[in-house]
Design a protein around this motif. Structure first.
Motif, PDB file in Angstrom:
ATOM      1  N   ARG A  51      35.470  23.806 -12.665  1.00 27.74           N
ATOM      2  CA  ARG A  51      34.386  24.163 -13.583  1.00 27.74           C
ATOM      3  C   ARG A  51      33.254  23.170 -13.401  1.00 27.74           C
ATOM      4  NH1 ARG A  51      38.758  25.982 -16.711  1.00 27.74           N
ATOM      5  NH2 ARG A  51      39.307  23.986 -17.590  1.00 27.74           N
ATOM      6  N   VAL A  52      32.050  23.715 -13.376  1.00 28.83           N
ATOM      7  CA  VAL A  52      30.850  22.901 -13.254  1.00 28.83           C
ATOM      8  C   VAL A  52      29.989  23.151 -14.490  1.00 28.83           C
ATOM      9  CG1 VAL A  52      28.692  22.598 -11.962  1.00 28.83           C
ATOM     10  CG2 VAL A  52      30.854  22.861 -10.737  1.00 28.83           C
ATOM     11  N   ILE A  53      29.597  22.059 -15.132  1.00 36.30           N
ATOM     12  CA  ILE A  53      28.659  22.149 -16.249  1.00 36.30           C
ATOM     13  C   ILE A  53      27.313  21.679 -15.717  1.00 36.30           C
ATOM     14  CG2 ILE A  53      28.069  21.307 -18.552  1.00 36.30           C
ATOM     15  CD1 ILE A  53      31.158  20.813 -18.863  1.00 36.30           C
ATOM     16  N   LEU A  54      26.321  22.556 -15.797  1.00 36.39           N
ATOM     17  CA  LEU A  54      24.990  22.242 -15.287  1.00 36.39           C
ATOM     18  C   LEU A  54      24.251  21.398 -16.313  1.00 36.39           C
ATOM     19  CD1 LEU A  54      24.218  25.861 -14.041  1.00 36.39           C
ATOM     20  CD2 LEU A  54      25.129  23.955 -12.696  1.00 36.39           C
ATOM     21  N   SER A  81      25.188  27.601 -18.683  1.00 37.03           N
ATOM     22  CA  SER A  81      25.315  26.252 -18.126  1.00 37.03           C
ATOM     23  C   SER A  81      26.732  25.939 -17.627  1.00 37.03           C
ATOM     24  CB  SER A  81      24.886  25.205 -19.155  1.00 37.03           C
ATOM     25  OG  SER A  81      25.748  25.243 -20.269  1.00 37.03           O
ATOM     26  N   LEU A  82      27.609  26.945 -17.592  1.00 32.03           N
ATOM     27  CA  LEU A  82      28.984  26.745 -17.148  1.00 32.03           C
ATOM     28  C   LEU A  82      29.302  27.701 -15.996  1.00 32.03           C
ATOM     29  CD1 LEU A  82      31.869  25.556 -17.543  1.00 32.03           C
ATOM     30  CD2 LEU A  82      32.259  27.394 -19.195  1.00 32.03           C
ATOM     31  N   LEU A  83      29.807  27.141 -14.899  1.00 32.74           N
ATOM     32  CA  LEU A  83      30.245  27.956 -13.764  1.00 32.74           C
ATOM     33  C   LEU A  83      31.727  27.708 -13.526  1.00 32.74           C
ATOM     34  CD1 LEU A  83      27.399  27.267 -11.157  1.00 32.74           C
ATOM     35  CD2 LEU A  83      27.581  29.194 -12.730  1.00 32.74           C
ATOM     36  N   ALA A  84      32.502  28.773 -13.437  1.00 34.59           N
ATOM     37  CA  ALA A  84      33.901  28.696 -13.039  1.00 34.59           C
ATOM     38  C   ALA A  84      33.937  29.104 -11.569  1.00 34.59           C
ATOM     39  CB  ALA A  84      34.752  29.625 -13.885  1.00 34.59           C
ATOM     40  N   ILE A  85      34.343  28.177 -10.708  1.00 35.66           N
ATOM     41  CA  ILE A  85      34.279  28.392  -9.259  1.00 35.66           C
ATOM     42  C   ILE A  85      35.671  28.694  -8.715  1.00 35.66           C
ATOM     43  CG2 ILE A  85      33.688  27.337  -7.051  1.00 35.66           C
ATOM     44  CD1 ILE A  85      31.679  25.591  -8.637  1.00 35.66           C
TER      45      ILE A  85
END
Length: 128
Positions: A51-54, A81-85
């Motif tokens: 998970r990436v929080i921008l 603002s949240l990406l699950a990769i």
């Protein structure tokens, strides 16, 4: 009677830890909340999930380009603002991780490795 089910995860989890796309998991119904509750991993799919929080300004396109170039996909749902990769087994997670850690060090993103498969762990001499 305590009923349990085995289900296949068919998306990249935005909030659940320790599971990734394609994993088989055991769940049980929670009738009060009207949802299925994760109990344990049954079978790993060899995909990983991070998970990436921008947190930086205008960093979304940069992260999405890195993820796409690595052969990975992402989901964000209604959380901008949240990406699950999703990182498939054939992806070079070591290179992607290094790039993401660079962005994290620059204060542009937050990073959580929610489920790193055994396939991706073997790409490192020792995984943190």
């Amino acid at each position: 009677m305590d009923i349990k089910y085995a289900v296949k995860i068919v998306n990249t989890p935005l909030f659940a830890s320790e599971i990734a796309y394609g994993d088989i998991v055991r769940v049980r119904p929670d009738h009060g909340r009207r949802e299925l509750v994760f109990e344990r991993l049954i079978s790993e799919s060899e995909h990983s999930a991070v998970r990436v929080i921008l947190t930086g300004v205008d960093v979304r396109a940069e992260v999405q380009e890195l993820v796409s170039a690595a052969g990975c996909t992402w989901e964000s749902g209604r959380f901008s603002s949240l990406l699950a990769i999703d990182i498939p087994a054939e992806a070079d997670y070591r290179a992607l991780r290094q790039s993401l850690l660079g962005l994290k060090s620059a204060g542009k993103i937050g990073l959580q490795e929610s489920a790193v498969s055994n396939v991706h762990r073997r790409q490192f001499e020792s995984f943190p």
